[in-house]
Scaffold this active site. Sequence first.
Site, PDB file in Angstrom:
ATOM      1  N   ARG A  70       0.893  -1.270  -0.219  1.00  0.00           N
ATOM      2  CA  ARG A  70      -0.294  -0.077   0.014  1.00  0.00           C
ATOM      3  C   ARG A  70       1.144   1.195   0.070  1.00  0.00           C
ATOM      4  O   ARG A  70       0.606   2.058  -1.117  1.00  0.00           O
ATOM      5  CB  ARG A  70      -1.429  -0.044   1.420  1.00  0.00           C
ATOM      6  CG  ARG A  70      -2.038   0.829   1.273  1.00  0.00           C
ATOM      7  CD  ARG A  70      -2.931   1.275   2.436  1.00  0.00           C
ATOM      8  NE  ARG A  70      -3.710   2.079   2.032  1.00  0.00           N
ATOM      9  CZ  ARG A  70      -4.468   2.476   3.322  1.00  0.00           C
ATOM     10  NH1 ARG A  70      -3.790   2.510   4.618  1.00  0.00           N
ATOM     11  NH2 ARG A  70      -5.653   3.574   3.148  1.00  0.00           N
ATOM     12  N   HIS A  74       0.478   4.413  -2.800  1.00  0.00           N
ATOM     13  CA  HIS A  74       0.413   5.521  -1.985  1.00  0.00           C
ATOM     14  C   HIS A  74       1.058   6.868  -2.228  1.00  0.00           C
ATOM     15  O   HIS A  74       1.276   7.835  -2.348  1.00  0.00           O
ATOM     16  CB  HIS A  74       0.189   5.784  -0.260  1.00  0.00           C
ATOM     17  CG  HIS A  74      -1.339   5.538  -0.354  1.00  0.00           C
ATOM     18  ND1 HIS A  74      -2.234   5.693   0.723  1.00  0.00           N
ATOM     19  CD2 HIS A  74      -2.397   4.757  -0.761  1.00  0.00           C
ATOM     20  CE1 HIS A  74      -3.533   5.324   0.884  1.00  0.00           C
ATOM     21  NE2 HIS A  74      -3.413   4.637  -0.018  1.00  0.00           N
ATOM     22  N   ASP A  75       2.767   5.896  -2.983  1.00  0.00           N
ATOM     23  CA  ASP A  75       3.738   6.916  -3.436  1.00  0.00           C
ATOM     24  C   ASP A  75       3.785   7.648  -4.561  1.00  0.00           C
ATOM     25  O   ASP A  75       3.120   8.537  -5.115  1.00  0.00           O
ATOM     26  CB  ASP A  75       5.177   6.059  -3.298  1.00  0.00           C
ATOM     27  CG  ASP A  75       6.108   7.128  -3.331  1.00  0.00           C
ATOM     28  OD1 ASP A  75       5.944   8.380  -2.998  1.00  0.00           O
ATOM     29  OD2 ASP A  75       7.117   6.644  -4.046  1.00  0.00           O
ATOM     30  N   GLY A  80       4.326  10.678  -8.911  1.00  0.00           N
ATOM     31  CA  GLY A  80       4.540   9.723  -8.926  1.00  0.00           C
ATOM     32  C   GLY A  80       5.450   9.187  -7.948  1.00  0.00           C
ATOM     33  O   GLY A  80       5.246   9.715  -7.138  1.00  0.00           O
ATOM     34  N   ASP A  82       8.330   8.451  -6.377  1.00  0.00           N
ATOM     35  CA  ASP A  82       9.350   9.414  -5.869  1.00  0.00           C
ATOM     36  C   ASP A  82       9.391   9.641  -4.806  1.00  0.00           C
ATOM     37  O   ASP A  82      10.336  10.344  -3.578  1.00  0.00           O
ATOM     38  CB  ASP A  82       9.055  11.175  -6.172  1.00  0.00           C
ATOM     39  CG  ASP A  82       7.564  11.198  -6.160  1.00  0.00           C
ATOM     40  OD1 ASP A  82       7.286  10.880  -5.129  1.00  0.00           O
ATOM     41  OD2 ASP A  82       7.945  13.322  -5.874  1.00  0.00           O
ATOM     42  N   ASN A 102      -4.095   8.518   4.666  1.00  0.00           N
ATOM     43  CA  ASN A 102      -2.738   8.174   4.709  1.00  0.00           C
ATOM     44  C   ASN A 102      -2.899   8.038   6.657  1.00  0.00           C
ATOM     45  O   ASN A 102      -2.204   7.435   6.723  1.00  0.00           O
ATOM     46  CB  ASN A 102      -1.234   9.017   4.796  1.00  0.00           C
ATOM     47  CG  ASN A 102      -1.036   8.478   3.221  1.00  0.00           C
ATOM     48  OD1 ASN A 102      -1.620   7.646   2.372  1.00  0.00           O
ATOM     49  ND2 ASN A 102      -1.306   9.217   2.354  1.00  0.00           N
ATOM     50  N   HIS A 201      -5.466  -6.444  -1.697  1.00  0.00           N
ATOM     51  CA  HIS A 201      -7.290  -6.456  -0.176  1.00  0.00           C
ATOM     52  C   HIS A 201      -7.549  -7.869  -0.545  1.00  0.00           C
ATOM     53  O   HIS A 201      -8.302  -8.280   0.442  1.00  0.00           O
ATOM     54  CB  HIS A 201      -8.195  -5.402  -0.885  1.00  0.00           C
ATOM     55  CG  HIS A 201      -8.236  -4.387  -0.830  1.00  0.00           C
ATOM     56  ND1 HIS A 201      -9.362  -2.984  -1.047  1.00  0.00           N
ATOM     57  CD2 HIS A 201      -7.204  -3.388  -0.887  1.00  0.00           C
ATOM     58  CE1 HIS A 201      -9.055  -2.198  -0.650  1.00  0.00           C
ATOM     59  NE2 HIS A 201      -7.892  -1.948  -0.724  1.00  0.00           N
ATOM     60  N   ASP A 249      -9.573  -9.805   3.391  1.00  0.00           N
ATOM     61  CA  ASP A 249     -10.188 -10.769   2.661  1.00  0.00           C
ATOM     62  C   ASP A 249     -10.816 -11.803   4.041  1.00  0.00           C
ATOM     63  O   ASP A 249      -9.614 -12.244   4.274  1.00  0.00           O
ATOM     64  CB  ASP A 249      -9.140 -11.833   1.730  1.00  0.00           C
ATOM     65  CG  ASP A 249     -10.056 -13.065   1.540  1.00  0.00           C
ATOM     66  OD1 ASP A 249     -10.509 -13.242   1.602  1.00  0.00           O
ATOM     67  OD2 ASP A 249      -8.664 -13.622   1.476  1.00  0.00           O
ATOM     68  N   THR A 252      -8.987 -15.820   3.418  1.00  0.00           N
ATOM     69  CA  THR A 252      -7.897 -15.770   3.504  1.00  0.00           C
ATOM     70  C   THR A 252      -7.219 -15.105   4.038  1.00  0.00           C
ATOM     71  O   THR A 252      -6.182 -14.201   2.560  1.00  0.00           O
ATOM     72  CB  THR A 252      -7.216 -16.923   2.251  1.00  0.00           C
ATOM     73  OG1 THR A 252      -7.791 -16.260   1.483  1.00  0.00           O
ATOM     74  CG2 THR A 252      -8.015 -18.000   2.302  1.00  0.00           C
ATOM     75  N   ASP A 257      -4.331 -14.618  -2.984  1.00  0.00           N
ATOM     76  CA  ASP A 257      -5.066 -15.813  -3.742  1.00  0.00           C
ATOM     77  C   ASP A 257      -5.503 -14.744  -4.556  1.00  0.00           C
ATOM     78  O   ASP A 257      -6.139 -13.066  -4.441  1.00  0.00           O
ATOM     79  CB  ASP A 257      -5.319 -17.215  -2.903  1.00  0.00           C
ATOM     80  CG  ASP A 257      -6.433 -16.278  -1.396  1.00  0.00           C
ATOM     81  OD1 ASP A 257      -7.059 -15.000  -1.792  1.00  0.00           O
ATOM     82  OD2 ASP A 257      -5.970 -17.147  -0.274  1.00  0.00           O
TER      83      ASP A 257
END
Length: 328
Positions: A70, A74-75, A80, A82, A102, A201, A249, A252, A257
């Site tokens: 994540r 989020h970067d 871009g 960076d 964040n 996710h 999820d 699992t 998966d």
Amino acid sequence: MVIVDVKNSLSFMATGAAVVVLLLLLSSACQAQLSSTFYEKTCPNALRTIRSAIRTAIARERRMAASLIRLHFHDCFVQGCDASILLDDAPSITSEKNALQNKDSARGYEVIDKAKSDMEKICPGVVSCADILAIAARDVSEYVGGPSWTVKLGRRDSTTASISLAASQLPRFTASLESLIDLFGSKGLSVRDMVALSGSHTIGQAQCVTFRNRIYSNASDIDAGFVSTRRRRCPASVGNDDGNLAALDLVTPNSFDNNYFKNLMQKKGLLESDQVLFSGGSTDIVSEYSRNPSTFKSDFATAMIKMGDIEPLTGSAGIIRRICSTVN
Ligand code: HEM
């Protein structure tokens, strides 16, 4: 005679200048390309050293795999790829860490900081924080049973961050399918890339505050049994329980998966932005991934490479930060 010579030398100089311009253009075009062998000569042990730091962190806490994937996402969606997300508040910087999407949510900063300090010991000033984020995302995917891929490298780090771009460019859990498609499209990612990437996710967790409205909404696209399970640790009233975690999820939660897609087909997506991928209209892709785990994994790898290509700083742009949270 003299006139001819002047003319000749002028035309010679003009040709020379044109060649120099051409070479400059070519070299900047080359520099703009990321490459998987970028550190082969300058820091041959970079990838091995980073992998070891990342593995140590996940062995300590498995959820960190999700958090690091994540963090790279989020970067890349803000200015871009960076490493702008890693910068702390400073006189000239308003940290992206405090953007709504964040704050008290993005995690794993200290793991990247540790990998970076290991890198500085073996090759000071060589490997960027942005590349460490990209390498970490690939390493953790592999570690928890997801696909692996060859990471393209050569990103440099920003000297700026933007909390306002973070607020506008990172998706909200209440987003409609159309707005998600537009947002990912604006980053050069297709609907198929978006659905595949959302498949991350399949691991990780979300806080009650992000799915409360959905489980108390009486919406038609949510399973009744799933609602009662999720309500147990996420009461309707806003308060102390806001941060209670639930697996994205439910079947699992710790392995990478295609169960996430099976859940969506059974109306068991935790976030509104998960469920809209199916009920909002990307039905074919969701059902394809639910039937075919290997297609999902190979599309996920392709989409992660594309995401890692979003507006990198290369060549002489940006810097190599020595500490990821501050500008040198
Ligand atoms: C499609 C739009 C998306 C939305 C609206 C969204 C939103 C969210 C939210 C609200 C959470 C829970 C955060 C919390 O409660 O603290 C979360 C977790 C997570 N997201 Fe997304 N996300 C999206 C797409 C993606 C993509 C594209 C990736 C990766 C490529 C990703 C990777 C993750 C992971 C791995 C977690 C679990 C993190 C952890 O356990 O620390 N998400 N996301």
